[in-house]
Design an enzyme around this catalytic site. Structure first.
Site, PDB file in Angstrom:
ATOM      1  N   ASP A   6       0.829  -1.211   0.000  1.00 41.51           N
ATOM      2  CA  ASP A   6       0.000   0.000   0.000  1.00 41.51           C
ATOM      3  C   ASP A   6       0.863   1.261   0.000  1.00 41.51           C
ATOM      4  OD1 ASP A   6      -2.035  -1.935   0.439  1.00 41.51           O
ATOM      5  OD2 ASP A   6      -1.772  -1.739   2.604  1.00 41.51           O
ATOM      6  N   GLU A  52     -11.177  -0.551  -3.669  1.00 37.05           N
ATOM      7  CA  GLU A  52     -10.405  -0.008  -2.554  1.00 37.05           C
ATOM      8  C   GLU A  52      -9.162   0.700  -3.093  1.00 37.05           C
ATOM      9  OE1 GLU A  52      -9.410  -3.482  -0.272  1.00 37.05           O
ATOM     10  OE2 GLU A  52      -7.676  -3.974  -1.520  1.00 37.05           O
TER      11      GLU A  52
END
Length: 345
Positions: free
Chosen positions: A16, A201
């Site tokens: 991420d 997401e």
């Protein structure tokens, strides 16, 4: 700069990834493999981030809503201050929150603020949870300033929508408070978005050439994980879902030819020459022992994102590695040496 930075991955074992370029320096953060802290590092070049010292600016609480699974921090600069958006949960397990839904974790979105010039040495203040309008699984908040307004884009489950998370946008009153109700921009609907999990997401926003590009990731986080795209005109009402066009097919996917699997949860930065740089994570293998959540080998990567004559991104494919990467579940210290600080559950 060529189509990739001199050394890839730019940071090992940090999923991420989020990179912000400010005053000639690259600031990097990402999910720490133990999911127990928020870390920052800084370097003048992307390829120097792996060797840069890593600083813990915040650690999980012993109990309560910010005590488990600290995920996907992002660092942003707004009105002369630093902000980190991250997700945290009160426990380390999920619940089945909606009819037909799989287990969903219990995360919410939180904000840290630092008003010092140097975010690695300055004091960080906990601004608490962002009230997104309802209580459910929420994560992966990103922020951007456009037309004099700050916006928040994030992923959240809605009990009336099948799946784990949809994408929402709102204008902000300040960096930790929404000024408008959440507006849904996208939900899992295409075949590629619902492989393994029904997920939208990891949003990220790039404003370029009169358009707003909003990327996101879908599907389970293995080989099927891929990036999708929403596009709006720069002058459109970004809070109107009709302003956005959603691509039916993913724009960035696994490439077995170069050994890159599950590319996604990206961010955007720029080269010193002003070129757009795509930052993302990917693994180098598909067979994962145990729970994929605890496999640390989603490494942060970066490559120049070119544009065609019409101003459309030419996404291409993940670049091959030029640095040796770990393929076991042993977690490395920031300097690349084995570390015993984290033990896989």
């Amino acid at each position: 700069m060529t189509d990739q930075v001199a050394t890839n991955p730019i940071v090992l074992q940090r999923a991420d990834p989020h990179v912000l370029r400010h005053d000639g320096q690259y600031y990097f953060t990402g999910s720490y493999p133990a999911y127990d802290r928020v870390v920052l590092r800084r370097a003048a070049r992307l390829e120097d981030l792996q060797e840069a010292p890593e600083v813990t600016i915040w650690s999980r609480h012993e109990s309560g809503p910010q005590s488990h699974l600290i995920w996907a921090p992002e660092i942003h600069r707004v009105d002369g201050a630093w902000y980190v958006y991250y997700a945290a949960a009160p426990n380390d397990h999920g619940t089945a929150d909606a009819p037909g839904a799989h287990e969903t974790f219990n995360h919410r979105v939180f904000v840290l603020e630092c008003t010092a010039d140097d975010p690695l040495t300055g004091e960080w203040v906990d601004r608490g949870q962002v009230d997104t309008g309802w209580e459910s699984f929420a994560l992966d908040a990103t922020s951007f300033v456009h037309g004099g307004h700050q916006y928040l884009v994030w992923a959240q489950q809605h009990l009336a929508v099948r799946g784990h998370s949809n994408l929402y946008i709102a204008r902000m009153a300040n960096p930790w408070t929404l000024a408008t109700p959440a507006v849904e921009l996208s939900r899992p609907e295409h075949d590629w978005e619902v492989k393994g999990f029904w997920v939208n997401e990891g949003p990220s926003v790039l404003v370029r050439g009169g358009r707003v590009f909003l990327t996101y990731s879908g599907a389970a986080t293995g080989i099927d994980y891929a990036m999708g795209l929403l596009t709006a005109d720069e002058g459109a009402d970004l809070l109107d879902p009709a302003s956005w066009t959603k691509s039916a097919e993913p724009v960035f996917v696994s490439d077995p030819a170069v050994g890159q699997y599950g590319p996604g949860h990206n961010s955007f930065t720029e080269s010193p020459d002003g070129e757009t740089v795509l930052v993302y994570h990917a693994r180098t293998y598909t067979e994962i022992a145990g729970d994929p959540l605890w496999d640390p080998n989603r490494h942060a990567r970066a490559q120049v994102l070119p544009f065609d004559a019409d101003g459309d991104p030419v996404w291409g494919t993940p670049v091959p590695d030029t640095r040796p990467v770990p393929t076991s579940t042993e977690v490395l210290a920031p300097d690349g040496a084995p570390s015993m600080a984290f033990v896989t559950p």
